[in-house]
Design a protein around this motif. Structure first.
Motif, PDB file in Angstrom:
ATOM      1  N   SER A  89       0.842  -1.204   0.000  1.00  0.00           N
ATOM      2  CA  SER A  89       0.000   0.000   0.000  1.00  0.00           C
ATOM      3  C   SER A  89       0.874   1.250   0.000  1.00  0.00           C
ATOM      4  CB  SER A  89      -0.926   0.017   1.227  1.00  0.00           C
ATOM      5  OG  SER A  89      -1.819  -1.072   1.204  1.00  0.00           O
ATOM      6  N   TYR A  90       1.874   1.262   0.887  1.00  0.00           N
ATOM      7  CA  TYR A  90       2.732   2.448   0.977  1.00  0.00           C
ATOM      8  C   TYR A  90       3.633   2.568  -0.258  1.00  0.00           C
ATOM      9  CZ  TYR A  90       1.142   3.871   5.512  1.00  0.00           C
ATOM     10  OH  TYR A  90       0.348   4.346   6.523  1.00  0.00           O
ATOM     11  N   PHE A  91       4.059   1.431  -0.795  1.00  0.00           N
ATOM     12  CA  PHE A  91       4.874   1.486  -2.008  1.00  0.00           C
ATOM     13  C   PHE A  91       4.038   2.026  -3.170  1.00  0.00           C
ATOM     14  CE2 PHE A  91       7.226  -0.826  -5.521  1.00  0.00           C
ATOM     15  CZ  PHE A  91       8.287   0.068  -5.519  1.00  0.00           C
ATOM     16  N   ALA A  92       2.767   1.615  -3.231  1.00  0.00           N
ATOM     17  CA  ALA A  92       1.870   2.136  -4.264  1.00  0.00           C
ATOM     18  C   ALA A  92       1.675   3.640  -4.079  1.00  0.00           C
ATOM     19  CB  ALA A  92       0.522   1.417  -4.210  1.00  0.00           C
ATOM     20  N   GLY A  93       1.562   4.082  -2.828  1.00  0.00           N
ATOM     21  CA  GLY A  93       1.432   5.511  -2.548  1.00  0.00           C
ATOM     22  C   GLY A  93       2.649   6.287  -3.012  1.00  0.00           C
ATOM     23  N   LEU A  94       3.839   5.734  -2.771  1.00  0.00           N
ATOM     24  CA  LEU A  94       5.074   6.384  -3.219  1.00  0.00           C
ATOM     25  C   LEU A  94       5.136   6.434  -4.743  1.00  0.00           C
ATOM     26  CD1 LEU A  94       7.547   4.667  -0.718  1.00  0.00           C
ATOM     27  CD2 LEU A  94       6.767   7.029  -0.618  1.00  0.00           C
ATOM     28  N   GLY A  95       4.681   5.351  -5.397  1.00  0.00           N
ATOM     29  CA  GLY A  95       4.664   5.310  -6.857  1.00  0.00           C
ATOM     30  C   GLY A  95       3.676   6.303  -7.439  1.00  0.00           C
ATOM     31  N   ALA A  96       2.483   6.401  -6.819  1.00  0.00           N
ATOM     32  CA  ALA A  96       1.469   7.349  -7.292  1.00  0.00           C
ATOM     33  C   ALA A  96       1.958   8.782  -7.141  1.00  0.00           C
ATOM     34  CB  ALA A  96       0.166   7.141  -6.517  1.00  0.00           C
ATOM     35  N   SER A  97       2.663   9.063  -6.054  1.00  0.00           N
ATOM     36  CA  SER A  97       3.228  10.402  -5.840  1.00  0.00           C
ATOM     37  C   SER A  97       4.246  10.727  -6.927  1.00  0.00           C
ATOM     38  CB  SER A  97       3.895  10.493  -4.459  1.00  0.00           C
ATOM     39  OG  SER A  97       2.977  10.244  -3.436  1.00  0.00           O
ATOM     40  N   SER A  98       5.114   9.750  -7.224  1.00  0.00           N
ATOM     41  CA  SER A  98       6.119   9.951  -8.273  1.00  0.00           C
ATOM     42  C   SER A  98       5.447  10.238  -9.610  1.00  0.00           C
ATOM     43  CB  SER A  98       7.012   8.714  -8.399  1.00  0.00           C
ATOM     44  OG  SER A  98       7.681   8.464  -7.188  1.00  0.00           O
ATOM     45  N   LYS A  99       4.363   9.518  -9.884  1.00  0.00           N
ATOM     46  CA  LYS A  99       3.625   9.712 -11.123  1.00  0.00           C
ATOM     47  C   LYS A  99       3.109  11.143 -11.251  1.00  0.00           C
ATOM     48  CE  LYS A  99       1.079   8.553 -14.777  1.00  0.00           C
ATOM     49  NZ  LYS A  99       1.675   8.265 -16.078  1.00  0.00           N
ATOM     50  N   SER A 100       2.719  11.739 -10.144  1.00  0.00           N
ATOM     51  CA  SER A 100       2.171  13.098 -10.179  1.00  0.00           C
ATOM     52  C   SER A 100       3.249  14.169 -10.087  1.00  0.00           C
ATOM     53  CB  SER A 100       1.159  13.292  -9.041  1.00  0.00           C
ATOM     54  OG  SER A 100       1.815  13.329  -7.786  1.00  0.00           O
ATOM     55  N   GLY A 101       4.525  13.747 -10.088  1.00  0.00           N
ATOM     56  CA  GLY A 101       5.621  14.714 -10.064  1.00  0.00           C
ATOM     57  C   GLY A 101       6.067  15.096  -8.675  1.00  0.00           C
ATOM     58  N   LYS A 151      -5.298   8.816   0.882  1.00  0.00           N
ATOM     59  CA  LYS A 151      -5.834   7.612   0.234  1.00  0.00           C
ATOM     60  C   LYS A 151      -5.020   6.380   0.634  1.00  0.00           C
ATOM     61  CE  LYS A 151      -7.389   6.004  -4.311  1.00  0.00           C
ATOM     62  NZ  LYS A 151      -7.476   6.319  -5.751  1.00  0.00           N
ATOM     63  N   THR A 152      -3.707   6.536   0.705  1.00  0.00           N
ATOM     64  CA  THR A 152      -2.834   5.427   1.107  1.00  0.00           C
ATOM     65  C   THR A 152      -3.162   4.964   2.517  1.00  0.00           C
ATOM     66  OG1 THR A 152      -1.044   6.267  -0.305  1.00  0.00           O
ATOM     67  CG2 THR A 152      -0.436   4.722   1.436  1.00  0.00           C
ATOM     68  N   LYS A 153      -3.297   5.913   3.420  1.00  0.00           N
ATOM     69  CA  LYS A 153      -3.608   5.588   4.816  1.00  0.00           C
ATOM     70  C   LYS A 153      -4.968   4.886   4.926  1.00  0.00           C
ATOM     71  CE  LYS A 153      -2.952   6.105   9.343  1.00  0.00           C
ATOM     72  NZ  LYS A 153      -1.834   5.477  10.064  1.00  0.00           N
ATOM     73  N   ARG A 154      -5.940   5.408   4.172  1.00  0.00           N
ATOM     74  CA  ARG A 154      -7.286   4.825   4.226  1.00  0.00           C
ATOM     75  C   ARG A 154      -7.286   3.382   3.736  1.00  0.00           C
ATOM     76  NH1 ARG A 154      -9.521   8.021   0.978  1.00  0.00           N
ATOM     77  NH2 ARG A 154      -9.861   6.663  -0.824  1.00  0.00           N
ATOM     78  N   ILE A 155      -6.597   3.135   2.623  1.00  0.00           N
ATOM     79  CA  ILE A 155      -6.575   1.780   2.055  1.00  0.00           C
ATOM     80  C   ILE A 155      -5.762   0.839   2.935  1.00  0.00           C
ATOM     81  CG2 ILE A 155      -5.651   0.444   0.107  1.00  0.00           C
ATOM     82  CD1 ILE A 155      -6.723   2.611  -1.747  1.00  0.00           C
ATOM     83  N   ALA A 156      -4.662   1.338   3.517  1.00  0.00           N
ATOM     84  CA  ALA A 156      -3.883   0.512   4.447  1.00  0.00           C
ATOM     85  C   ALA A 156      -4.743   0.106   5.635  1.00  0.00           C
ATOM     86  CB  ALA A 156      -2.645   1.266   4.912  1.00  0.00           C
TER      87      ALA A 156
END
Length: 843
Positions: A512-524, A788-793
């Motif tokens: 979940s947190y890795f996905a959050g880090l990836g999504a952040s990278s995607k948005s710059g 969103k990351t916290k909620r899904i975790a």
């Protein structure tokens, strides 16, 4: 909320790395006191990043990094860190348990004894741990390699692999990132030729189906070895399933015969052999409580009471579940990795009018490369020929292409759209923006969020406790309840064992947190760890630097006012000459305004007074130029101007002559950002600036920021942030600046966010979060992703625990078959992993 602790060493490292500044007039402490902190605007050479005077820190403090080889106890790690931090002369210590790296900042007086001091503390607490001074290691022969462990889907096995490699003789350190399947190993040079085979052997013993790929050097030897090793590494599960079901059918056919149990046993051993083999190996190594052990014990319990079909179906469903769980994890890894697909595969090196396709690692500074339409820019450089549009989305999150032409700086990771570009390389691949960004993304998971750490700790104690409950559940009821049989409760206890495996939590929360880090990278937005992502979920106070953060930092002369003794042109001539040695953006804007030629032969006895201004003899006249305090300290009578912007006052031969006001534009994005923060219920927004009151008032009014401080030097900004931290409660305090000039405040805040990260090594180094362009509104995206990351975790935690508890209660009353317990383990894991991937869908 407990403050996120950060070592000042990262600031020192940046300043130390910038100590080769050759410009004697570099504005090291905001010489006009304008609040400007735009390091990138100083027009220095690439080798100079400095913009402040931290010489006192550099002279009085040192930073060292140690590797604590063999440190496997988190509790001991915490004790080591606390004990070192308490020592007299130690200003800070930070121990990263994931990488076994200890950073210590200490006073100069301890330089000769620091190793002995650290070694004594570590040895007292953990006698088997070796303390390695990385500065000594770096001076000796050593190497670093990175491997990809393809097919590694077991977190417990990942931890065992990391420990076993870390304890090898000659290995300095190893770090295995489960989310990316990347293994980094530091080792002595003598192991260079055997390290791949050694690591492959360890991995194969623990996880036979995992492929070891050398991702750093891509050696032919490694690849051919892998190909040989994995030729027969096909998925044998379908064959096992067919054979198992066939023998299971024979078992049912001859069930009434005396030998009827034999087909069942054969079918059981076919499907469970690999799991039993792993379990025995782990028991020999002292690793008892893992999922393999639990499955073997539970199914053997079922066999002992002649529940052969139950035992076979449990193993069958577990193997199928593990297979689909592995596919789900691999799919999620690929989805996240695709977000940051910026690593260039090759570079077109131009040499002797010939173009050769080579690895980016083979290109040196000064080499000429060609980038064709559709290709990625492989290295940082300067365009020397050609015009084109480049796609910067992978780095900045911006969909609008950027135009580049001759003499334009270009960053690795951009994609050339339509023109042919010839580029002179300014940085090696290891120092390029794309390399540093990839390293940050891949290593971000080493800084774990509190939720991840709690789950890891929970899993450590949870499984043994549930095993104990299962044993008691098997033994106690038959003893104290006469009507109950041992066989009945043995099956119920076995069901408890099956469902006890915490895989759903241990896998899905880090994902979940890795996905959050990836999504952040995607948005710059680059977030350097799950801990900072979690802190962004709970922001209470946002503190902004003004210049270069809320404003553009592009200074332009707005007004020139001179006395009757000088006309404007002559006045500007003297001011431009005295400012011509400075690289401060304000000085540059004044020189740019002057249309004539600067004759530096006219300038004598140049002197810079940091934080105040500059002074020199210009054509025989003493010219003093700077802020109001500078002139008044010299005893010159000056009336303060009410002009908007930054005002530079000038005196000639100690007589006040006039002033020049410099204007800076507010970013169009800043107003949108402030409104967005308020919609997120972040109302405590503060602006700190070194500029004058009138400028601060105007900017704050335009942006609707009611809380602001002006006229601050950098050290005073730190004091202001300290005061805000005292009153922030359990919320996070975030400071947003524009790079190295704000390093002390970035380090002090719970989360430090740097603006304008592309091409700025200093910003990337100093901050916890880097906005890859100059848009403050990107922080809104980062906060939304964090929430969103916290909620899904939390959803995954709640779902996993709830399902397990329900199955445990049903098992207690004999209402849960063992196959249902399998769903409570691997089934819930698969659902949780796919749930975590919802984070990647950025709204």
């Amino acid at each position: 909320m407990t403050q996120i602790r950060k070592s000042k060493s990262k600031i020192l490292n940046v300043y130390n790395s910038s100590s080769n500044c050759s410009n004697n007039h570099c504005d090291k402490y905001n010489h006009h006191s304008c609040g400007c902190s735009k390091a990138n605007s100083h027009n220095h050479s690439n080798s100079c990043e400095c913009s402040k005077d931290f010489s006192n820190i550099n002279n009085n403090y040192y930073t060292k990094e140690f590797i604590l080889k063999g440190l496997n106890c988190t509790n001991c790690a915490n004790k080591i860190e606390r004990n070192i931090r308490k020592l007299d002369g130690i200003t800070n210590s930070s121990l990263n348990f994931s990488t076994s790296r200890l950073k210590v900042e200490f006073e100069k007086k301890l330089e000769s004894t620091i190793y002995e001091i650290i070694n004594k503390i570590v040895t007292n607490l953990e006698p088997d741990v070796d303390v390695i001074d990385t500065s000594i290691v770096l001076n000796n022969d050593h190497s670093t390699k990175e491997f990809t462990l393809k097919g590694l889907n077991c977190t417990n096995c990942a931890n065992k692999i990391e420990r076993n490699i870390k304890n090898l003789d000659g290995v300095i350190n190893s770090s295995l990132n489960f989310s990316t399947s990347k293994l980094k190993v530091e080792f002595e040079k003598k192991l260079e030729s055997t390290i791949y085979e050694t690591i492959t052997k360890i991995v194969t013993n623990l996880e036979p189906d995992v492929k070891v790929i050398d991702t750093i050097s891509n050696l032919n030897k490694s690849n051919s070895y892998n190909n040989k090793k994995n030729k027969n590494n096909i998925n044998t599960l379908p064959i096992k399933m067919i054979l198992t079901l066939a023998f299971m059918g024979l078992g049912f056919l001859f069930k009434k015969e005396s030998f009827g149990f034999i087909p069942f046993l054969i079918g059981y051993f076919i499907i469970s052999f690999s799991i039993m083999k792993k379990s025995i190996k782990n028991i020999i190594k002292g690793e008892i409580f893992d999922e393999n052990f639990l499955m073997v014990i539970a199914t053997l319990a079922a066999i002992s009471v002649a529940e052969y079909p139950e035992a076979i179906m449990v193993m069958l469903l577990y193997q199928v579940g593990e297979y689909f769980q592995g596919r789900a994890v691999e799919s999620s890894r690929k989805s996240i990795s695709d977000l940051m697909d910026i690593r260039p595969d090759y570079a077109n090196l131009k040499s002797n009018n010939k173009i050769k396709k080579v690895s980016p690692n083979k290109v040196s500074v000064g080499d000429i490369i060609i980038v064709k339409p559709g290709e990625k820019v492989p290295l940082d450089g300067i365009v020397i020929e050609g015009n084109s549009s480049v796609d910067t989305k992978a780095l900045t999150g911006e969909s609008i292409p950027k135009e580049v032409s001759k003499n334009t700086s270009i960053t690795s990771g951009f994609i050339n759209i339509d023109g042919l570009l010839t580029i002179r390389v300014t940085k090696t691949f290891g120092e390029s923006a794309v390399s540093k960004i990839l390293d940050l993304v891949q290593n971000a998971t080493s800084k774990k969020a509190k939720t991840e750490l709690r789950i890891t700790k929970f899993a450590k104690y949870y499984t043994p406790i549930v095993v104990l409950i299962a044993v008691l559940l098997t033994i106690i009821p038959p003893i104290f309840i006469p009507s109950q049989t041992f066989n009945t409760w043995l099956i119920r206890g076995a069901t408890f064992l099956v469902v006890s495996c915490p895989c759903a939590l241990v896998i899905s929360i880090p994902m979940s947190y890795f996905a959050g880090l990836g999504a952040s990278s995607k948005s710059g937005v680059l977030v350097k760890g799950g801990n900072y992502l979690e802190a962004l979920n709970n922001v209470g106070t946002l503190v902004f630097d003004k210049t270069g953060t809320l404003t553009k930092g592009n200074f332009k002369v707005d007004k020139i006012v001179s006395s009757n003794d000088f006309n404007k042109d002559d006045f500007l001539k003297y001011v431009a000459h005295v400012e011509s040695f400075s690289t401060h953006p304000i000085a540059v804007s004044i020189v740019s305004e002057f249309n004539g030629t600067i004759n530096k032969d006219l300038i004598k006895n140049y002197k810079e007074i940091r934080g105040k201004g500059v002074e020199a003899l210009v054509d025989g006249k003493l010219v003093s130029s700077g802020n109001l305090k500078f002139l008044r300290d010299k005893g010159i009578t000056v009336a303060e101007s009410d002009a908007f912007g930054t005002v530079i006052y000038t005196a000639i031969d100690n007589k006040y002559i006039g002033f020049i006001s410099i204007k800076d534009e507010i970013k169009e994005d800043s107003k949108k950002a402030i409104l967005g923060f308020k919609k997120l219920d972040i109302n405590n927004i503060v602006m700190l600036t070194g500029d004058r009151k009138i400028t601060a008032v105007n900017v704050s009014k335009e942006l609707s920021i009611s809380n602001y401080k002006y006229g601050l030097l950098p050290n005073e900004k730190v004091s202001e942030v300290e005061n805000l931290i005292k009153n922030k409660g359990n919320k996070s305090l975030v400071f947003v600046g524009d790079g190295i000039n704000d390093a002390p405040v970035l380090a002090r805040a719970d989360v430090g966010i740097a603006m304008g990260g592309v091409g700025s090594d200093a910003a990337i180094e100093a901050a916890d979060v880097v906005i890859m362009n100059d848009a403050p509104s990107k922080i809104i995206n980062a906060i939304k992703i964090a929430k969103k990351t916290k909620r899904i975790a939390n959803e995954n935690i709640f779902m996993s625990i709830l399902v397990k508890l329900i199955i445990m209660v049903l098992a207690l009353f004999g209402l849960a078959p063992m196959w249902l317990a399998i769903f409570g383990d691997v089934g819930v894991s698969i659902i949780a992993v796919f749930n975590a991937m919802r984070i990647l869908k950025i709204n």
